[in-house]
Design a protein around this motif. Sequence first.
Motif, PDB file in Angstrom:
ATOM      1  N   LEU A  89     -27.714  34.153  -9.172  1.00 20.62           N
ATOM      2  CA  LEU A  89     -26.788  33.057  -8.874  1.00 20.62           C
ATOM      3  C   LEU A  89     -27.217  31.777  -9.584  1.00 20.62           C
ATOM      4  N   GLU A  93     -26.112  32.515 -13.263  1.00 26.11           N
ATOM      5  CA  GLU A  93     -24.665  32.704 -13.461  1.00 26.11           C
ATOM      6  C   GLU A  93     -23.891  31.430 -13.146  1.00 26.11           C
ATOM      7  N   LYS A  94     -24.280  30.759 -12.058  1.00 23.44           N
ATOM      8  CA  LYS A  94     -23.541  29.590 -11.589  1.00 23.44           C
ATOM      9  C   LYS A  94     -24.198  28.271 -11.989  1.00 23.44           C
ATOM     10  N   GLN A  95     -25.355  28.349 -12.658  1.00 23.32           N
ATOM     11  CA  GLN A  95     -26.093  27.143 -13.055  1.00 23.32           C
ATOM     12  C   GLN A  95     -26.373  26.238 -11.843  1.00 23.32           C
ATOM     13  N   LEU A  96     -26.969  26.837 -10.812  1.00 25.56           N
ATOM     14  CA  LEU A  96     -27.281  26.129  -9.575  1.00 25.56           C
ATOM     15  C   LEU A  96     -28.779  25.919  -9.452  1.00 25.56           C
ATOM     16  N   ILE A 150     -20.588  39.531  -7.149  1.00 26.12           N
ATOM     17  CA  ILE A 150     -19.880  38.317  -7.573  1.00 26.12           C
ATOM     18  C   ILE A 150     -18.451  38.652  -7.983  1.00 26.12           C
ATOM     19  N   HIS A 200     -21.999  33.621   1.296  1.00 31.05           N
ATOM     20  CA  HIS A 200     -21.063  34.613   0.781  1.00 31.05           C
ATOM     21  C   HIS A 200     -21.584  36.048   0.807  1.00 31.05           C
ATOM     22  N   ARG A 244     -23.990  41.159 -10.015  1.00 28.69           N
ATOM     23  CA  ARG A 244     -22.768  40.960 -10.794  1.00 28.69           C
ATOM     24  C   ARG A 244     -21.591  41.665 -10.111  1.00 28.69           C
ATOM     25  N   LEU A 288     -25.570  29.414  -1.184  1.00 23.91           N
ATOM     26  CA  LEU A 288     -24.419  30.193  -1.633  1.00 23.91           C
ATOM     27  C   LEU A 288     -24.606  31.667  -1.292  1.00 23.91           C
ATOM     28  N   SER A 289     -25.808  32.182  -1.483  1.00 22.30           N
ATOM     29  CA  SER A 289     -26.096  33.576  -1.151  1.00 22.30           C
ATOM     30  C   SER A 289     -25.912  33.822   0.341  1.00 22.30           C
ATOM     31  N   LYS A 307     -29.260  25.296  -3.627  1.00 19.14           N
ATOM     32  CA  LYS A 307     -27.825  25.557  -3.593  1.00 19.14           C
ATOM     33  C   LYS A 307     -27.533  27.049  -3.768  1.00 19.14           C
ATOM     34  N   ALA A 308     -28.343  27.720  -4.590  1.00 24.26           N
ATOM     35  CA  ALA A 308     -28.149  29.160  -4.787  1.00 24.26           C
ATOM     36  C   ALA A 308     -28.473  29.930  -3.510  1.00 24.26           C
TER      37      ALA A 308
END
Length: 256
Positions: free
Chosen positions: A186, A189-192, A253, A204, A250, A200-201, A196-197
Amino acid sequence: MRCKKCNAKLAEHDIWCMACGSPSPVLKNELASMPVLRSTWNAISGHWGEYVPVVGIAIILGIIPMAIITYVLSFVITLDNGSDMSYIMNMIIKSALYSIFIPMILIPFSLLSKPGEYSLKLQSLGNLFRHYGKYFLFSLINTLYFVIIHLICFGLPSFASDPILRLVWIVLVNYWVAICLPVPILMEEKQLNPWKAIKLSYRHLHDLRWNIYLLALVLTLINAIAFSLALFPLLFSLPFSYFAIRDYCRKLIDFE
């Protein structure tokens, strides 16, 4: 698609039945983690020589120093844990030492090729160490978490905790592993940033924690066996782990 338990109609992306709470077939079919291991292994076969430089650095600058630290702190140096303050300070020192070298094992995630490709090339050492900072922060967050739950669940020399909290500790460790396994992907892929990653994990992907944990458990066993066989098999197990985690995350996501 319908629930096997109550026959309620399920949406295409429903992980749980909204009527009875039973897991949907998606968890065991589309989002199963074990099939990824086979497909990843088949995809990276024949590329092993390309992975040696990056994986070799991870082993030399990450795994070996951590093994040495573990041996020294376990059998050579005896730390004074008599007082509460010394006990806490010793845990903080151990965590800081491990946090210095853990990023070297995680940095290859930043060099993984695009989804569907299986290249892991080292262009320059500068490019490799450019990502050290964010993985160092990620390592600090993890070690701080483990220090906190250890103190809560095991107590201090002068203040013992309830024995039932040992079981809570096991649950907390395993849950954290499942939440953090997708984090490096993450981050890339999300540039976090790491925090924050992680959020997010958790937000979600926590519903898929058992699938993620199973993948983490299998890869941990594979790498533990590789480490016990004089390190050399890690040249194969580590890149396999990197790409397996990348491929499964992946998939999650894309599904999300």
